[in-house]
Design a protein around this motif. Structure first.
Motif, PDB file in Angstrom:
ATOM      1  N   ALA A 128      -5.632  -0.134   0.640  1.00 38.00           N
ATOM      2  CA  ALA A 128      -5.288  -1.430   0.048  1.00 38.00           C
ATOM      3  C   ALA A 128      -3.961  -1.346  -0.699  1.00 38.00           C
ATOM      4  O   ALA A 128      -3.119  -2.247  -0.606  1.00 38.00           O
ATOM      5  CB  ALA A 128      -6.404  -1.878  -0.899  1.00 38.00           C
ATOM      6  N   PHE A 129      -3.755  -0.260  -1.433  1.00 40.80           N
ATOM      7  CA  PHE A 129      -2.504  -0.080  -2.172  1.00 40.80           C
ATOM      8  C   PHE A 129      -1.312  -0.023  -1.227  1.00 40.80           C
ATOM      9  O   PHE A 129      -0.275  -0.634  -1.451  1.00 40.80           O
ATOM     10  CB  PHE A 129      -2.579   1.209  -2.999  1.00 40.80           C
ATOM     11  CG  PHE A 129      -1.371   1.468  -3.861  1.00 40.80           C
ATOM     12  CD1 PHE A 129      -1.254   0.894  -5.100  1.00 40.80           C
ATOM     13  CD2 PHE A 129      -0.349   2.289  -3.395  1.00 40.80           C
ATOM     14  CE1 PHE A 129      -0.129   1.118  -5.894  1.00 40.80           C
ATOM     15  CE2 PHE A 129       0.779   2.526  -4.169  1.00 40.80           C
ATOM     16  CZ  PHE A 129       0.891   1.931  -5.435  1.00 40.80           C
ATOM     17  N   ALA A 137     -14.617   5.114  -0.509  1.00 43.73           N
ATOM     18  CA  ALA A 137     -14.061   4.219  -1.528  1.00 43.73           C
ATOM     19  C   ALA A 137     -12.638   4.633  -1.902  1.00 43.73           C
ATOM     20  O   ALA A 137     -11.750   3.784  -2.037  1.00 43.73           O
ATOM     21  CB  ALA A 137     -14.957   4.218  -2.764  1.00 43.73           C
ATOM     22  N   VAL A 138     -12.413   5.938  -2.061  1.00 44.29           N
ATOM     23  CA  VAL A 138     -11.072   6.435  -2.404  1.00 44.29           C
ATOM     24  C   VAL A 138     -10.090   6.138  -1.272  1.00 44.29           C
ATOM     25  O   VAL A 138      -8.960   5.690  -1.501  1.00 44.29           O
ATOM     26  CB  VAL A 138     -11.112   7.949  -2.694  1.00 44.29           C
ATOM     27  CG1 VAL A 138      -9.699   8.508  -2.822  1.00 44.29           C
ATOM     28  CG2 VAL A 138     -11.893   8.221  -3.970  1.00 44.29           C
ATOM     29  N   THR A 139     -10.529   6.382  -0.039  1.00 43.17           N
ATOM     30  CA  THR A 139      -9.669   6.136   1.116  1.00 43.17           C
ATOM     31  C   THR A 139      -9.290   4.664   1.219  1.00 43.17           C
ATOM     32  O   THR A 139      -8.117   4.316   1.435  1.00 43.17           O
ATOM     33  CB  THR A 139     -10.385   6.572   2.412  1.00 43.17           C
ATOM     34  OG1 THR A 139     -10.712   7.953   2.335  1.00 43.17           O
ATOM     35  CG2 THR A 139      -9.502   6.334   3.629  1.00 43.17           C
ATOM     36  N   LEU A 140     -10.269   3.780   1.059  1.00 42.67           N
ATOM     37  CA  LEU A 140     -10.010   2.342   1.186  1.00 42.67           C
ATOM     38  C   LEU A 140      -9.112   1.833   0.057  1.00 42.67           C
ATOM     39  O   LEU A 140      -8.281   0.947   0.269  1.00 42.67           O
ATOM     40  CB  LEU A 140     -11.328   1.568   1.197  1.00 42.67           C
ATOM     41  CG  LEU A 140     -12.213   1.777   2.427  1.00 42.67           C
ATOM     42  CD1 LEU A 140     -13.534   1.032   2.271  1.00 42.67           C
ATOM     43  CD2 LEU A 140     -11.507   1.330   3.690  1.00 42.67           C
ATOM     44  N   THR A 141      -9.267   2.395  -1.147  1.00 44.05           N
ATOM     45  CA  THR A 141      -8.397   2.006  -2.259  1.00 44.05           C
ATOM     46  C   THR A 141      -6.942   2.361  -1.945  1.00 44.05           C
ATOM     47  O   THR A 141      -6.023   1.573  -2.184  1.00 44.05           O
ATOM     48  CB  THR A 141      -8.834   2.698  -3.558  1.00 44.05           C
ATOM     49  OG1 THR A 141     -10.197   2.340  -3.856  1.00 44.05           O
ATOM     50  CG2 THR A 141      -7.953   2.279  -4.728  1.00 44.05           C
ATOM     51  N   GLY A 142      -6.747   3.562  -1.399  1.00 40.68           N
ATOM     52  CA  GLY A 142      -5.408   3.976  -0.986  1.00 40.68           C
ATOM     53  C   GLY A 142      -4.843   3.075   0.103  1.00 40.68           C
ATOM     54  O   GLY A 142      -3.655   2.725   0.094  1.00 40.68           O
ATOM     55  N   MET A 166     -10.498  -4.192  -0.922  1.00 37.97           N
ATOM     56  CA  MET A 166     -10.926  -3.919  -2.298  1.00 37.97           C
ATOM     57  C   MET A 166     -12.300  -4.510  -2.583  1.00 37.97           C
ATOM     58  O   MET A 166     -13.092  -3.913  -3.335  1.00 37.97           O
ATOM     59  CB  MET A 166      -9.896  -4.473  -3.283  1.00 37.97           C
ATOM     60  CG  MET A 166      -8.601  -3.665  -3.341  1.00 37.97           C
ATOM     61  SD  MET A 166      -8.870  -1.870  -3.538  1.00 37.97           S
ATOM     62  CE  MET A 166      -9.814  -1.812  -5.080  1.00 37.97           C
ATOM     63  N   SER A 190     -12.907  -2.606   7.663  1.00 37.81           N
ATOM     64  CA  SER A 190     -12.072  -2.246   6.523  1.00 37.81           C
ATOM     65  C   SER A 190     -11.236  -1.002   6.791  1.00 37.81           C
ATOM     66  O   SER A 190     -10.258  -0.739   6.100  1.00 37.81           O
ATOM     67  CB  SER A 190     -12.933  -2.028   5.272  1.00 37.81           C
ATOM     68  OG  SER A 190     -14.019  -1.182   5.543  1.00 37.81           O
ATOM     69  N   VAL A 220     -14.632  -1.989  -1.303  1.00 39.91           N
ATOM     70  CA  VAL A 220     -14.732  -0.854  -2.228  1.00 39.91           C
ATOM     71  C   VAL A 220     -15.711  -1.169  -3.351  1.00 39.91           C
ATOM     72  O   VAL A 220     -16.582  -0.347  -3.697  1.00 39.91           O
ATOM     73  CB  VAL A 220     -13.349  -0.505  -2.813  1.00 39.91           C
ATOM     74  CG1 VAL A 220     -13.474   0.520  -3.942  1.00 39.91           C
ATOM     75  CG2 VAL A 220     -12.432   0.046  -1.726  1.00 39.91           C
ATOM     76  N   LEU A 221     -15.585  -2.354  -3.943  1.00 40.10           N
ATOM     77  CA  LEU A 221     -16.503  -2.763  -5.017  1.00 40.10           C
ATOM     78  C   LEU A 221     -17.940  -2.815  -4.519  1.00 40.10           C
ATOM     79  O   LEU A 221     -18.871  -2.411  -5.226  1.00 40.10           O
ATOM     80  CB  LEU A 221     -16.084  -4.126  -5.575  1.00 40.10           C
ATOM     81  CG  LEU A 221     -14.736  -4.172  -6.304  1.00 40.10           C
ATOM     82  CD1 LEU A 221     -14.390  -5.609  -6.684  1.00 40.10           C
ATOM     83  CD2 LEU A 221     -14.781  -3.298  -7.549  1.00 40.10           C
TER      84      LEU A 221
END
Length: 257
Positions: free
Chosen positions: A252-253, A245-250, A113, A25, A116-117
């Motif tokens: 994905a965005f 989690a914050v890094t991976l969300t960024g 994502m 990821s 992240v979940l």
């Protein structure tokens, strides 16, 4: 550029050693966004990377008796044919085509994502399953659900190279809540070895593995994983998983937009 790849391998290896998740990821989006590598080549190279690094982990867990081989067989029964089928689809539609690369890019974002979940809610899922034993599957229903989970994971991993770690472990928690954490980790790594190997062979057949890049990533990741594993107990797990989690969300965005 060679040094950048080695440093990237080290950084991802360090995070994997510290948290136990984040290999695919982080590595696949990193290759795509930072180095501008084609999504298809990034996926293929990362799958070869994952199959090489997970072999050692499987031997270690097998030595400690942490691998539940009956569960591994069920997962592989679904995952391996799904990986072959997904490879054939990529080959038929053109694994290196621009439109397919865009679809793979979105698949990577979706898989990130899901990871992240899995990172954020796995503990809550464990508690909920423990509090509601009536919803736990048993016998043939549990075996069938495991094979279906394997199909989902095999498809996801072949297309995006993401999902074998955190997503796979979360599904194991839901299907087998009585397993110990070490057994979850060992079983998750063991089934991922043949899955990532077959998926990597498929991408080699398509022509989407950069072998020189793979070697440089491995040179950096091996000491990174070792150092991260040694330092894992000294760093708060909740802090690390939150940052991841914050890094991976960024990530994905950025992949989508």
């Amino acid at each position: 550029m060679t040094l950048s790849y080695i440093v990237s391998g080290f950084a991802v290896g360090l995070l994997v050693g510290l948290t136990g998740v984040g290999g695919g990821s982080l590595m696949t989006p990193l290759l795509t966004l930072l180095f501008g590598i084609s999504p298809t080549v990034a996926v293929g190279t990362d799958l070869a990377f994952a199959s090489a690094t997970k072999v050692a982990g499987t031997f270690a867990h097998r030595f400690r008796g942490n691998v539940q081989w009956d569960i591994v067989r069920r997962l592989c029964l679904g995952a391996l044919p799904a990986a072959v089928a997904a490879t054939l689809v990529l080959k038929y539609f053109g694994g290196l085509d621009d439109s397919i690369a865009q679809i793979i890019r979105y698949s990577i974002a979706g898989s990130v994502m899901l990871t992240v979940l899995a990172i954020l809610f796995r503990t809550r899922m464990q508690r909920w399953m423990a509090a509601h034993p009536q919803y736990q599957l048993e016998g043939s229903r549990q075996a069938t659900a495991t094979v279906i989970a394997g199909v989902v994971l095999g498809t996801l991993v072949t297309i995006s190279s993401i999902g074998a770690g955190a997503v796979g472990a979360t599904l194991l928690v839901l299907l087998y809540p009585k397993l110990k954490p070490a057994e979850i980790a060992g079983t998750d790594i063991a089934y991922a070895v043949p899955l990532t190997a077959i998926a990597a062979l498929g991408h080699w057949w398509i022509g989407s593995i950069n072998w020189a890049l793979l070697i440089m990533l491995l040179i950096g990741s091996v000491p990174g994983i070792t150092l991260g594993s040694l330092a894992a107990r000294a760093v708060p797990d909740k802090l690390l998983r939150g940052l991841l989690a914050v890094t991976l969300t960024g990530v994905a965005f950025k992949l989508v937009f």
